[in-house]
Design a protein around this motif. Structure first.
Motif, PDB file in Angstrom:
ATOM      1  N   TRP A  42       1.545  50.041  35.295  1.00 46.44           N
ATOM      2  CA  TRP A  42       2.252  49.312  36.124  1.00 46.44           C
ATOM      3  C   TRP A  42       1.757  49.527  37.426  1.00 46.44           C
ATOM      4  O   TRP A  42       1.827  50.576  38.220  1.00 46.44           O
ATOM      5  CB  TRP A  42       3.747  49.512  35.898  1.00 46.44           C
ATOM      6  CG  TRP A  42       4.288  48.633  37.145  1.00 46.44           C
ATOM      7  CD1 TRP A  42       4.932  48.896  38.139  1.00 46.44           C
ATOM      8  CD2 TRP A  42       4.770  47.183  36.666  1.00 46.44           C
ATOM      9  NE1 TRP A  42       5.635  47.743  39.098  1.00 46.44           N
ATOM     10  CE2 TRP A  42       5.498  46.794  37.977  1.00 46.44           C
ATOM     11  CE3 TRP A  42       4.338  46.361  35.789  1.00 46.44           C
ATOM     12  CZ2 TRP A  42       5.856  45.513  38.180  1.00 46.44           C
ATOM     13  CZ3 TRP A  42       5.230  45.015  35.951  1.00 46.44           C
ATOM     14  CH2 TRP A  42       5.760  44.686  37.173  1.00 46.44           C
ATOM     15  N   GLY A  70       2.073  53.365  38.546  1.00 49.42           N
ATOM     16  CA  GLY A  70       3.173  53.218  37.736  1.00 49.42           C
ATOM     17  C   GLY A  70       2.709  53.371  36.232  1.00 49.42           C
ATOM     18  O   GLY A  70       1.642  52.881  35.856  1.00 49.42           O
ATOM     19  N   ILE A 103       9.974  51.597  34.087  1.00 53.70           N
ATOM     20  CA  ILE A 103       8.767  51.987  34.967  1.00 53.70           C
ATOM     21  C   ILE A 103       9.132  53.641  35.109  1.00 53.70           C
ATOM     22  O   ILE A 103      10.254  53.842  35.535  1.00 53.70           O
ATOM     23  CB  ILE A 103       8.760  51.479  36.325  1.00 53.70           C
ATOM     24  CG1 ILE A 103       8.438  49.682  36.041  1.00 53.70           C
ATOM     25  CG2 ILE A 103       7.429  51.892  37.005  1.00 53.70           C
ATOM     26  CD1 ILE A 103       8.456  49.204  37.280  1.00 53.70           C
ATOM     27  N   TRP A 118       7.031  57.247  37.139  1.00 54.06           N
ATOM     28  CA  TRP A 118       5.889  57.273  38.015  1.00 54.06           C
ATOM     29  C   TRP A 118       5.515  58.788  37.944  1.00 54.06           C
ATOM     30  O   TRP A 118       5.738  59.796  38.736  1.00 54.06           O
ATOM     31  CB  TRP A 118       6.341  57.130  39.424  1.00 54.06           C
ATOM     32  CG  TRP A 118       7.017  55.619  39.716  1.00 54.06           C
ATOM     33  CD1 TRP A 118       8.149  55.459  39.520  1.00 54.06           C
ATOM     34  CD2 TRP A 118       6.242  54.580  40.090  1.00 54.06           C
ATOM     35  NE1 TRP A 118       8.646  54.242  39.811  1.00 54.06           N
ATOM     36  CE2 TRP A 118       7.455  53.615  40.069  1.00 54.06           C
ATOM     37  CE3 TRP A 118       5.129  54.101  40.135  1.00 54.06           C
ATOM     38  CZ2 TRP A 118       6.982  52.223  40.317  1.00 54.06           C
ATOM     39  CZ3 TRP A 118       4.887  52.908  40.603  1.00 54.06           C
ATOM     40  CH2 TRP A 118       5.856  51.790  40.666  1.00 54.06           C
ATOM     41  N   LYS A 159       1.031  43.591  36.259  1.00 52.02           N
ATOM     42  CA  LYS A 159       1.474  43.473  37.711  1.00 52.02           C
ATOM     43  C   LYS A 159       2.273  42.182  37.977  1.00 52.02           C
ATOM     44  O   LYS A 159       2.137  41.134  37.253  1.00 52.02           O
ATOM     45  CB  LYS A 159      -0.067  43.054  38.821  1.00 52.02           C
ATOM     46  CG  LYS A 159      -0.920  44.404  38.637  1.00 52.02           C
ATOM     47  CD  LYS A 159      -2.208  43.913  39.606  1.00 52.02           C
ATOM     48  CE  LYS A 159      -3.356  44.929  39.650  1.00 52.02           C
ATOM     49  NZ  LYS A 159      -4.151  44.576  40.572  1.00 52.02           N
ATOM     50  N   SER A 167       8.962  43.895  39.983  1.00 57.17           N
ATOM     51  CA  SER A 167       9.266  45.003  39.427  1.00 57.17           C
ATOM     52  C   SER A 167      10.682  44.438  38.726  1.00 57.17           C
ATOM     53  O   SER A 167      11.049  45.164  37.624  1.00 57.17           O
ATOM     54  CB  SER A 167       9.880  46.006  40.310  1.00 57.17           C
ATOM     55  OG  SER A 167      10.802  45.861  41.478  1.00 57.17           O
ATOM     56  N   THR A 214       9.731  43.626  34.438  1.00 59.10           N
ATOM     57  CA  THR A 214       9.007  44.265  33.794  1.00 59.10           C
ATOM     58  C   THR A 214       9.421  44.335  32.146  1.00 59.10           C
ATOM     59  O   THR A 214       8.140  43.983  31.483  1.00 59.10           O
ATOM     60  CB  THR A 214       9.274  45.761  34.022  1.00 59.10           C
ATOM     61  OG1 THR A 214      10.683  45.975  33.842  1.00 59.10           O
ATOM     62  CG2 THR A 214       8.590  46.101  35.323  1.00 59.10           C
TER      63      THR A 214
END
Length: 325
Positions: A191, A195, A203, A205, A219, A222, A225
């Motif tokens: 992501w 991410g 998501i 990280w 992309k 957010s 997703t």
């Protein structure tokens, strides 16, 4: 005492008399009978311990009215209560207090014995990206107490902060052991630049995301997703039927889709009729463009048109065509 009184009364009685004396003697005898009646009544009530009240007769024996002779307090005095009524309740309360204190002491001793420091941490589940030694040390530090007094919610929340932890369960195990059931995150896509996405489109990280460069890249906003993951699976399945693979999926803020294929071709899909446009593209691609794509001459294909597609050639391929022309 009552027997002595009765015997004394009987000894003082005179023999029967005649005339006026007999009349007086009869009245006296009836009076003595009434007294005897009430004495016997009082004694019988005392034996049965069920007296509520005693009545006496006024006037003549025929049609006489009755009224209370003794109250409850007087009956209790007849029973011989001498003021020691508080001894039994006090004894019960003292015994109860001793029992509570003893039970509290025993419970405290047992609790302190069971609340031992954790000596071992047991894991369940695969930990490919997690360091078990680090997790064990951190979980013991987060307990802030022994096995019983530990705050397991704090332990769970602290372990959950690790980006690679998807789910964690924390339980106590005797003697002096902490049990951790960990489910690790499984990345299925990248992501953005830093991410990763799991199978549910969430998501996370973690560090060192560069090692997952082989995963497809998504992309977009957010908040979309989950929808993008679903769209990725559907579009990638259609492309596989033509021998292609989706390596990047972009969603613009206005809702337009752009695809990057594994042969480097960029496909501009747009916002509307995504599935229908992609089906038309695959038909033209298999019939006319696959050889050119395999040769690396196509840079971009725009399929937003209703009756066709637009192909953008790579600069070196366009120069070759001009030289040939």
């Amino acid at each position: 005492m009552l027997k002595k009184l009765f015997s004394a009364t009987e000894q003082q009685q005179e023999p029967p008399k005649r005339g006026a004396s007999a009349t007086v003697y009869g009245k006296a005898e009836s009076s003595v009978g009434i007294k005897r009646f009430w004495r016997s009544e009082r004694s019988s009530v005392t034996d049965e311990k069920q007296v509520t009240k005693v009545t006496r007769i006024k006037g003549r024996s025929d049609g006489a009215k009755s009224e209370p002779l003794a109250t409850t307090g007087e009956v209790q005095r007849w029973h011989g209560i001498d003021g020691d009524w508080w001894i039994k309740p006090a004894t019960i309360m003292t015994a109860l207090a001793v029992f509570v204190a003893l039970a509290n002491y025993c419970f405290g001793s047992l609790y302190n014995w069971l609340d031992q420091p954790v000596a071992r941490v047991t894991f369940e589940g695969n930990t490919r990206h997690l360091d078990r030694q680090h997790l064990a040390t951190r979980s013991v530090a987060l307990m802030n107490g022994g096995l019983l007094s530990a705050d397991l919610h704090a332990v769970k929340a602290g372990i959950q902060e690790n980006p690679w932890v998807y789910q964690v369960g924390v339980t106590r195990r005797w003697p002096a052991s902490l049990y951790l059931k960990i489910t690790e995150e499984v990345p299925v896509a990248r992501w953005g630049s830093d991410g990763l996405l799991n199978h549910e489109g969430d998501i996370f990280w973690p560090d060192q995301t560069a090692r997952y460069s082989a995963l497809p890249l998504l992309k977009g906003p957010s908040g979309n997703t989950t929808m993008m993951m679903s769209e990725y699976y559907d579009l990638n399945q259609m492309l596989r039927n033509a021998g292609l693979q989706l390596v990047e999926l972009n969603l613009e803020a206005r809702g337009a889709w752009t695809l990057i294929l594994n042969n480097g071709i960029k496909v501009v899909v747009g916002r509307d009729q995504v599935v229908a446009r992609l089906e038309r593209f695959l038909t033209v691609y298999q019939q006319r463009l696959q050889a050119e794509a395999d040769a690396g001459r196509i840079e971009q294909i725009d399929i937003r048109y209703n009756n066709g597609i637009a192909v953008k050639w790579r600069p070196e391929a366009a120069t070759d065509e001009q030289q040939k022309g």
